[in-house]
Design a protein around this motif. Structure first.
Motif, PDB file in Angstrom:
ATOM      1  N   VAL A   1     -28.733-135.423   9.760  1.00 42.27           N
ATOM      2  CA  VAL A   1     -29.811-135.340  10.753  1.00 42.27           C
ATOM      3  C   VAL A   1     -30.400-134.110  10.521  1.00 42.27           C
ATOM      4  CG1 VAL A   1     -28.748-136.552  12.505  1.00 42.27           C
ATOM      5  CG2 VAL A   1     -28.310-134.162  12.582  1.00 42.27           C
ATOM      6  N   SER A   2     -31.649-133.853  11.146  1.00 40.43           N
ATOM      7  CA  SER A   2     -32.605-132.609  10.890  1.00 40.43           C
ATOM      8  C   SER A   2     -32.099-131.534  11.801  1.00 40.43           C
ATOM      9  CB  SER A   2     -33.908-133.069  11.343  1.00 40.43           C
ATOM     10  OG  SER A   2     -34.832-131.833  11.058  1.00 40.43           O
ATOM     11  N   CYS A   3     -31.278-131.020  11.472  1.00 42.93           N
ATOM     12  CA  CYS A   3     -30.503-129.741  12.022  1.00 42.93           C
ATOM     13  C   CYS A   3     -30.607-128.732  11.010  1.00 42.93           C
ATOM     14  CB  CYS A   3     -28.959-130.013  12.472  1.00 42.93           C
ATOM     15  SG  CYS A   3     -27.993-130.140  11.305  1.00 42.93           S
ATOM     16  N   ARG A   4     -30.346-127.376  11.459  1.00 43.67           N
ATOM     17  CA  ARG A   4     -30.375-126.043  10.652  1.00 43.67           C
ATOM     18  C   ARG A   4     -29.348-126.324   9.416  1.00 43.67           C
ATOM     19  NH1 ARG A   4     -31.250-120.987  12.589  1.00 43.67           N
ATOM     20  NH2 ARG A   4     -29.225-120.339  11.798  1.00 43.67           N
ATOM     21  N   ASN A   5     -28.032-127.065   9.632  1.00 46.07           N
ATOM     22  CA  ASN A   5     -27.398-127.234   8.552  1.00 46.07           C
ATOM     23  C   ASN A   5     -27.750-128.120   7.437  1.00 46.07           C
ATOM     24  OD1 ASN A   5     -25.504-125.486  10.003  1.00 46.07           O
ATOM     25  ND2 ASN A   5     -24.404-127.133  10.933  1.00 46.07           N
ATOM     26  N   TYR A   6     -28.676-129.149   7.992  1.00 44.07           N
ATOM     27  CA  TYR A   6     -29.186-130.109   6.944  1.00 44.07           C
ATOM     28  C   TYR A   6     -29.933-129.270   5.918  1.00 44.07           C
ATOM     29  CZ  TYR A   6     -32.204-133.275   4.473  1.00 44.07           C
ATOM     30  OH  TYR A   6     -33.100-133.679   3.605  1.00 44.07           O
ATOM     31  N   PHE A   7     -30.905-128.073   6.579  1.00 41.54           N
ATOM     32  CA  PHE A   7     -31.491-127.295   5.403  1.00 41.54           C
ATOM     33  C   PHE A   7     -30.969-126.600   4.550  1.00 41.54           C
ATOM     34  CE2 PHE A   7     -34.736-128.849   8.827  1.00 41.54           C
ATOM     35  CZ  PHE A   7     -35.444-129.624   8.065  1.00 41.54           C
ATOM     36  N   PHE A   8     -29.580-125.891   5.017  1.00 44.82           N
ATOM     37  CA  PHE A   8     -28.913-125.103   4.327  1.00 44.82           C
ATOM     38  C   PHE A   8     -28.242-126.036   3.138  1.00 44.82           C
ATOM     39  CE2 PHE A   8     -28.075-122.924   8.491  1.00 44.82           C
ATOM     40  CZ  PHE A   8     -29.068-122.047   8.272  1.00 44.82           C
ATOM     41  N   CYS A   9     -27.798-127.327   3.566  1.00 40.86           N
ATOM     42  CA  CYS A   9     -27.091-128.168   2.534  1.00 40.86           C
ATOM     43  C   CYS A   9     -28.369-128.750   1.542  1.00 40.86           C
ATOM     44  CB  CYS A   9     -26.465-129.151   3.162  1.00 40.86           C
ATOM     45  SG  CYS A   9     -25.092-128.985   4.139  1.00 40.86           S
ATOM     46  N   TYR A  10     -29.303-129.051   2.132  1.00 39.59           N
ATOM     47  CA  TYR A  10     -30.342-129.502   0.969  1.00 39.59           C
ATOM     48  C   TYR A  10     -30.682-128.532   0.026  1.00 39.59           C
ATOM     49  CZ  TYR A  10     -34.684-131.832  -0.416  1.00 39.59           C
ATOM     50  OH  TYR A  10     -35.599-132.147  -1.221  1.00 39.59           O
ATOM     51  N   TYR A  11     -31.010-127.190   0.533  1.00 43.31           N
ATOM     52  CA  TYR A  11     -31.372-126.335  -0.321  1.00 43.31           C
ATOM     53  C   TYR A  11     -30.454-125.759  -1.128  1.00 43.31           C
ATOM     54  CZ  TYR A  11     -36.139-127.064   1.537  1.00 43.31           C
ATOM     55  OH  TYR A  11     -37.150-127.455   1.906  1.00 43.31           O
ATOM     56  N   GLY A  12     -29.218-125.659  -0.592  1.00 43.45           N
ATOM     57  CA  GLY A  12     -27.981-125.178  -1.315  1.00 43.45           C
ATOM     58  C   GLY A  12     -27.710-126.003  -2.323  1.00 43.45           C
ATOM     59  N   ILE A  13     -27.926-127.502  -2.433  1.00 41.89           N
ATOM     60  CA  ILE A  13     -27.515-128.404  -3.370  1.00 41.89           C
ATOM     61  C   ILE A  13     -28.628-128.140  -4.608  1.00 41.89           C
ATOM     62  CG2 ILE A  13     -27.858-130.774  -4.142  1.00 41.89           C
ATOM     63  CD1 ILE A  13     -26.849-131.216  -1.236  1.00 41.89           C
ATOM     64  N   HIS A  14     -29.777-127.805  -4.227  1.00 41.24           N
ATOM     65  CA  HIS A  14     -30.469-127.656  -5.187  1.00 41.24           C
ATOM     66  C   HIS A  14     -30.522-126.377  -5.873  1.00 41.24           C
ATOM     67  CE1 HIS A  14     -33.863-130.722  -4.730  1.00 41.24           C
ATOM     68  NE2 HIS A  14     -33.953-130.398  -3.823  1.00 41.24           N
ATOM     69  N   MET A  15     -30.114-125.424  -5.173  1.00 39.55           N
ATOM     70  CA  MET A  15     -29.719-123.956  -5.871  1.00 39.55           C
ATOM     71  C   MET A  15     -28.774-124.072  -6.693  1.00 39.55           C
ATOM     72  SD  MET A  15     -28.976-120.446  -3.481  1.00 39.55           S
ATOM     73  CE  MET A  15     -30.522-120.164  -2.954  1.00 39.55           C
ATOM     74  N   ALA A  16     -27.746-125.095  -6.495  1.00 32.92           N
ATOM     75  CA  ALA A  16     -26.360-125.246  -7.375  1.00 32.92           C
ATOM     76  C   ALA A  16     -26.991-125.979  -8.629  1.00 32.92           C
ATOM     77  CB  ALA A  16     -25.346-125.590  -6.663  1.00 32.92           C
ATOM     78  N   GLY A  17     -28.379-126.357  -8.971  1.00 31.18           N
ATOM     79  CA  GLY A  17     -28.867-127.153  -9.908  1.00 31.18           C
ATOM     80  C   GLY A  17     -28.610-128.413  -9.822  1.00 31.18           C
ATOM     81  N   CYS A  18     -28.108-128.981  -8.720  1.00 35.63           N
ATOM     82  CA  CYS A  18     -27.798-130.468  -8.466  1.00 35.63           C
ATOM     83  C   CYS A  18     -28.924-131.245  -8.023  1.00 35.63           C
ATOM     84  CB  CYS A  18     -26.554-130.419  -7.505  1.00 35.63           C
ATOM     85  SG  CYS A  18     -25.110-129.586  -8.125  1.00 35.63           S
ATOM     86  N   ILE A  19     -28.757-132.467  -7.950  1.00 38.47           N
ATOM     87  CA  ILE A  19     -29.843-133.399  -7.390  1.00 38.47           C
ATOM     88  C   ILE A  19     -29.522-133.832  -6.147  1.00 38.47           C
ATOM     89  CG2 ILE A  19     -31.263-135.636  -7.895  1.00 38.47           C
ATOM     90  CD1 ILE A  19     -30.305-134.856 -10.859  1.00 38.47           C
ATOM     91  N   VAL A  20     -30.297-133.620  -5.032  1.00 43.39           N
ATOM     92  CA  VAL A  20     -30.128-134.208  -3.797  1.00 43.39           C
ATOM     93  C   VAL A  20     -30.400-135.718  -3.627  1.00 43.39           C
ATOM     94  CG1 VAL A  20     -30.450-134.008  -1.344  1.00 43.39           C
ATOM     95  CG2 VAL A  20     -30.510-131.846  -2.766  1.00 43.39           C
ATOM     96  N   ALA A  21     -29.314-136.480  -3.267  1.00 42.51           N
ATOM     97  CA  ALA A  21     -29.640-137.825  -2.817  1.00 42.51           C
ATOM     98  C   ALA A  21     -29.251-138.148  -1.330  1.00 42.51           C
ATOM     99  CB  ALA A  21     -28.467-138.933  -3.595  1.00 42.51           C
ATOM    100  N   PRO A  22     -30.287-138.028  -0.560  1.00 42.92           N
ATOM    101  CA  PRO A  22     -30.246-138.365   1.046  1.00 42.92           C
ATOM    102  C   PRO A  22     -30.117-139.756   1.240  1.00 42.92           C
ATOM    103  CG  PRO A  22     -32.632-137.685   0.186  1.00 42.92           C
ATOM    104  CD  PRO A  22     -31.750-137.839  -0.976  1.00 42.92           C
ATOM    105  N   ILE A  23     -28.924-139.690   2.003  1.00 35.29           N
ATOM    106  CA  ILE A  23     -28.519-141.128   2.810  1.00 35.29           C
ATOM    107  C   ILE A  23     -28.592-141.014   4.123  1.00 35.29           C
ATOM    108  CG2 ILE A  23     -27.175-141.821   0.679  1.00 35.29           C
ATOM    109  CD1 ILE A  23     -24.557-141.295   2.401  1.00 35.29           C
ATOM    110  N   ASP A  24     -28.888-142.269   4.845  1.00 30.61           N
ATOM    111  CA  ASP A  24     -28.693-142.354   6.148  1.00 30.61           C
ATOM    112  C   ASP A  24     -27.411-141.963   6.912  1.00 30.61           C
ATOM    113  OD1 ASP A  24     -28.858-143.221   8.900  1.00 30.61           O
ATOM    114  OD2 ASP A  24     -29.280-145.321   8.299  1.00 30.61           O
ATOM    115  N   PRO A  25     -27.563-141.031   7.876  1.00 22.89           N
ATOM    116  CA  PRO A  25     -26.292-140.508   8.489  1.00 22.89           C
ATOM    117  C   PRO A  25     -25.589-141.705   9.343  1.00 22.89           C
ATOM    118  CG  PRO A  25     -28.363-139.725   9.726  1.00 22.89           C
ATOM    119  CD  PRO A  25     -28.656-140.337   8.294  1.00 22.89           C
ATOM    120  N   ASN A  26     -25.983-142.693   9.536  1.00 21.66           N
ATOM    121  CA  ASN A  26     -25.478-143.873  10.321  1.00 21.66           C
ATOM    122  C   ASN A  26     -24.962-144.796   9.401  1.00 21.66           C
ATOM    123  OD1 ASN A  26     -26.378-143.021  12.911  1.00 21.66           O
ATOM    124  ND2 ASN A  26     -28.306-143.603  12.521  1.00 21.66           N
TER     125      ASN A  26
END
Length: 140
Positions: A61-86
Motif C-alpha cells: 500500500v502507499s505507506c512510507r515502507n512501500y517507498f523504502f522497498c521500492y527504491y531499495g529494490i532499484h538501489m540493489a539493481g533489481c527490477i520492481v514488479a508491483p502486485i496488488d496487495p490484496n
C-alpha cells in the motif's frame, strides 16, 4: 541530469537532506530518510542473494515502507514488479511464475522474511509494518 532515480535521490540526500521527497499515507519522507531506508532494503536484498537484474515482486500500500522497498529494490539493481496487495496466494504464484521473480516483498511492515520459492532465483520476501527491524531469516 541524472541517469537514474537513485542517483537523483542520493544527490538530493547530500544537497537537501531535510527536504520532503515524498508524502505517503502514513507521513512525509525526507530525502535523507528515503536514501537511508532504500539503503537498508538494498543491503538486505543483496545479503539475501538478490543480484542486479533479478525481478522482485512488491505487494504494498502507499505507506512510507512501500517507498523504502521500492527504491531499495532499484538501489540493489533489481527490477520492481508491483502486485496488488490484496492478491491471493494463487494469484501471487501465477504472477511469480510469469515473471520468474527473484523475490517478492510486501511493505505491510518492515520485518523482512525471505522465503525461497524456487531453487533458481525466486524468493518471497515478506515485509511487515514494524519499524526498521530487518531480521535475516534463513532461506529455506
Amino acid at each position: 541530469m541524472f541517469k537514474t532515480i537513485i542517483e537523483a535521490i542520493l544527490e538530493h540526500e547530500k544537497s537537501q537532506p531535510g527536504k520532503i521527497a515524498l508524502v505517503a499515507e502514513d507521513g512525509e519522507i525526507t530525502y535523507e530518510e528515503l536514501a537511508a531506508g532504500a539503503r537498508r532494503i538494498s543491503a538486505f536484498l543483496k545479503g539475501s542473494g538478490c543480484r542486479p537484474g533479478d525481478r522482485v515482486m512488491l505487494s504494498a500500500v502507499s505507506c512510507r515502507n512501500y517507498f523504502f522497498c521500492y527504491y531499495g529494490i532499484h538501489m540493489a539493481g533489481c527490477i520492481v514488479a508491483p502486485i496488488d496487495p490484496n492478491a491471493k496466494n494463487g494469484q501471487i504464484k501465477d504472477i511469480y511464475e510469469d515473471l520468474e521473480a527473484a523475490m517478492t516483498t510486501s511493505s505491510a511492515s518492515m520485518a523482512v522474511t525471505p522465503i525461497r520459492l524456487r531453487a533458481t532465483v525466486t524468493w518471497f520476501l515478506w515485509v511487515t509494518l514494524t519499524p526498521f527491524a530487518l531480521p535475516v531469516v534463513p532461506v529455506v
